[in-house]
Enzyme design. Structure first.
Site, PDB file in Angstrom:
ATOM      1  N   ALA A  33       0.770  -1.104  -0.142  1.00 50.61           N
ATOM      2  CA  ALA A  33       0.465   0.403   0.005  1.00 50.61           C
ATOM      3  C   ALA A  33       0.840   1.517   0.685  1.00 50.61           C
ATOM      4  CB  ALA A  33      -0.945  -0.221   1.121  1.00 50.61           C
ATOM      5  N   ASN A  34      -0.271   2.401  -0.428  1.00 52.66           N
ATOM      6  CA  ASN A  34       0.802   3.601  -0.158  1.00 52.66           C
ATOM      7  C   ASN A  34       0.522   4.208   1.227  1.00 52.66           C
ATOM      8  OD1 ASN A  34       1.197   3.668  -2.951  1.00 52.66           O
ATOM      9  ND2 ASN A  34       1.391   5.671  -3.596  1.00 52.66           N
ATOM     10  N   ARG A  35       0.673   5.140   1.815  1.00 52.46           N
ATOM     11  CA  ARG A  35       0.602   5.782   2.992  1.00 52.46           C
ATOM     12  C   ARG A  35       0.037   6.599   2.202  1.00 52.46           C
ATOM     13  NH1 ARG A  35       3.842   5.494   7.535  1.00 52.46           N
ATOM     14  NH2 ARG A  35       6.800   4.777   6.628  1.00 52.46           N
TER      15      ARG A  35
END
Ligand code: CTP
Ligand code: CA
Length: 221
Positions: A33-35
């Protein structure tokens, strides 16, 4: 609403907003995932609804309440987000705030991957996700105003100018994340359009949202 923008300035308009991260499964218990807290996208969805727009918010996994008057569709992965965006068309405006994972695991394991005891970690083969914004730009039902976001840590405006042209978006909202904005409450924004660059002073995410919604309403005035 900002001065000069009436409360119903976007009445009758359908606005599509993407927000949050995407989660790309590695196995049933792990993901890439991305932040992204989703705060900026949710604030924008709420600000657009406050101007009278019908807002569809396609959201990755976040822990935020749905803004008043917003229709929310929850998704997990980039490919689910792309499908939900397509299903929500047509729209007058699309604001793509989501931090979409650029890559997914090429094949997600059906069962939890176990340590095999050798100390050798598994190798993850990645596949590139579809670019939802660039795909929408080429779509026969392309929204009249197509807006992308770009979080950059250096050469913010240069990268955003190149990104706008490459993806054929109408605007790129460039966010300078060289400071401590991830998950924070303020953003430093430049709006890159086909005509030039508008730089805004650093302000709370809620103010960015209202100012952007007003700027969008201007285009439909
Ligand atoms: N975006 C998208 N689909 C993707 C990746 C990005 O729709 N698979 C959208 C984002 O929602 C955002 C814009 O494209 O509006 C820019 O995202 P960004 O990650 O900055 O662009 P990338 O082309 O992925 O470039 P980078 O290599 O800097 O990550
Ligand atoms: Ca990216």
């Amino acid at each position: 609403p900002a001065p000069g923008i009436k409360g119903g300035a976007l009445a009758g308009r359908h606005v599509l907003v993407t927000a949050g991260p995407t989660h790309e499964p590695i196995d049933p218990v792990r993901y890439i995932a991305n932040r992204s807290s989703g705060k900026q996208g949710y604030a924008i969805a709420g600000a657009l609804a406050a101007l009278g727009a019908r807002v569809t918010l396609v959201s990755g996994p976040v822990s935020l309440a749905t803004p008043a008057g917003v229709h929310r569709i929850d998704v997990e992965s980039a490919r689910e987000m792309a499908a939900a965006v397509d299903a929500a068309l047509p729209a007058d405006v699309a604001v793509m705030v989501a931090a979409v994972a650029d890559w997914r695991a090429d094949t997600a394991a059906g069962q939890k991957i176990k340590k095999d005891g050798s100390g050798a970690p598994p190798t993850l083969a990645l596949a590139e996700n579809p670019d939802i914004l660039a795909g929408l730009a080429q779509n026969a039902r392309r929204p009249r105003l197509l807006i992308g976001f770009a979080a950059e840590t250096e050469k913010v405006v240069d990268h955003a100018v190149a990104k706008r042209a490459r993806k054929d978006a109408d605007w790129i909202v460039a966010n300078d994340v060289s400071g401590d904005v991830m998950g924070g409450d303020s953003n430093s924004i430049h709006i890159v359009t086909r005509d030039g660059v508008e730089s805004w002073e650093t302000m709370p995410k809620a103010d960015v949202a209202h100012r952007l919604a007003a700027r969008i309403a201007d285009e439909f005035a």
